[in-house]
Write a protein that holds these residues in place. Structure first.
Motif, PDB file in Angstrom:
ATOM      1  N   MET A   1       0.869  -1.312  -0.020  1.00 42.17           N
ATOM      2  CA  MET A   1       0.043  -0.025   0.032  1.00 42.17           C
ATOM      3  C   MET A   1       0.971   1.429  -0.130  1.00 42.17           C
ATOM      4  SD  MET A   1      -2.937   1.692   0.470  1.00 42.17           S
ATOM      5  CE  MET A   1      -3.808   0.236   0.402  1.00 42.17           C
ATOM      6  N   GLY A  26      -3.591  -8.723   2.153  1.00 43.66           N
ATOM      7  CA  GLY A  26      -4.980  -8.664   1.200  1.00 43.66           C
ATOM      8  C   GLY A  26      -4.628  -7.603   0.168  1.00 43.66           C
ATOM      9  N   ASP A  27      -5.869  -7.260  -0.731  1.00 39.64           N
ATOM     10  CA  ASP A  27      -5.819  -6.548  -1.778  1.00 39.64           C
ATOM     11  C   ASP A  27      -6.721  -5.512  -1.623  1.00 39.64           C
ATOM     12  OD1 ASP A  27      -4.194  -8.396  -3.027  1.00 39.64           O
ATOM     13  OD2 ASP A  27      -5.952  -9.285  -4.096  1.00 39.64           O
ATOM     14  N   ASN A  28      -7.638  -5.218  -0.388  1.00 33.20           N
ATOM     15  CA  ASN A  28      -8.282  -4.163  -0.276  1.00 33.20           C
ATOM     16  C   ASN A  28      -8.032  -3.745   1.535  1.00 33.20           C
ATOM     17  OD1 ASN A  28     -10.091  -2.188  -0.619  1.00 33.20           O
ATOM     18  ND2 ASN A  28     -11.818  -3.833  -1.116  1.00 33.20           N
ATOM     19  N   ILE A  29      -8.484  -2.415   1.608  1.00 34.82           N
ATOM     20  CA  ILE A  29      -8.685  -1.822   2.998  1.00 34.82           C
ATOM     21  C   ILE A  29      -9.202  -0.827   2.828  1.00 34.82           C
ATOM     22  CG2 ILE A  29      -6.195  -0.765   2.515  1.00 34.82           C
ATOM     23  CD1 ILE A  29      -5.577  -1.323   5.502  1.00 34.82           C
ATOM     24  N   SER A  30      -9.894  -0.453   4.059  1.00 31.41           N
ATOM     25  CA  SER A  30     -10.679   1.010   3.991  1.00 31.41           C
ATOM     26  C   SER A  30      -9.839   2.065   4.460  1.00 31.41           C
ATOM     27  CB  SER A  30     -11.728   0.868   4.882  1.00 31.41           C
ATOM     28  OG  SER A  30     -11.343   0.605   6.213  1.00 31.41           O
ATOM     29  N   ARG A  33      -9.388   1.781   8.270  1.00 34.63           N
ATOM     30  CA  ARG A  33      -8.333   0.683   8.692  1.00 34.63           C
ATOM     31  C   ARG A  33      -6.957   1.010   8.428  1.00 34.63           C
ATOM     32  NH1 ARG A  33      -6.538  -2.140  12.158  1.00 34.63           N
ATOM     33  NH2 ARG A  33      -5.746  -4.195  11.656  1.00 34.63           N
ATOM     34  N   ARG A  56      -3.135   3.699  -2.691  1.00 35.43           N
ATOM     35  CA  ARG A  56      -3.125   2.516  -3.833  1.00 35.43           C
ATOM     36  C   ARG A  56      -2.642   1.365  -3.377  1.00 35.43           C
ATOM     37  NH1 ARG A  56       0.900   2.621  -7.868  1.00 35.43           N
ATOM     38  NH2 ARG A  56       2.487   4.014  -7.366  1.00 35.43           N
ATOM     39  N   ILE A  57      -3.003   0.349  -3.956  1.00 34.32           N
ATOM     40  CA  ILE A  57      -2.481  -0.929  -3.656  1.00 34.32           C
ATOM     41  C   ILE A  57      -1.356  -1.231  -4.530  1.00 34.32           C
ATOM     42  CG2 ILE A  57      -2.808  -3.442  -3.740  1.00 34.32           C
ATOM     43  CD1 ILE A  57      -4.043  -2.363  -1.441  1.00 34.32           C
ATOM     44  N   ARG A  59       1.817  -3.759  -5.512  1.00 29.57           N
ATOM     45  CA  ARG A  59       2.079  -4.977  -5.169  1.00 29.57           C
ATOM     46  C   ARG A  59       3.891  -5.142  -5.345  1.00 29.57           C
ATOM     47  NH1 ARG A  59      -2.410  -7.552  -5.180  1.00 29.57           N
ATOM     48  NH2 ARG A  59      -3.879  -7.554  -6.996  1.00 29.57           N
TER      49      ARG A  59
END
Length: 73
Positions: A1, A26-30, A33, A56-57, A59
């Protein structure tokens, strides 16, 4: 992230992060959070409001921060 954020402190002052890279699961976070993780990971006592202005994610291998930077005194 990768994210940009500002943490205001309850006793005055603030810290800002620009293009900060943080490992998450994971691939998503609020944003809420992410704010919790920032405060916890950095052990920011007296943290008040956290404002996330970008996130933004990214990798592993997709960013250019893999080269270690020398520490200068």
């Amino acid at each position: 992230m990768k994210f940009d954020a500002r943490v205001d402190f309850t006793n005055g002052g603030y810290v800002e992060a620009k293009d900060f890279l943080l490992d998450i699961e994971g691939d998503n976070i609020s944003p809420e959070r992410l704010a919790e993780i920032i405060v916890s990971a950095m052990n920011l006592l007296r943290a008040g409001p956290v404002t996330i202005t970008a996130m933004r994610i990214v990798r592993r291998g997709e960013h250019h921060d893999l080269t270690p930077h020398p520490i200068q005194d």
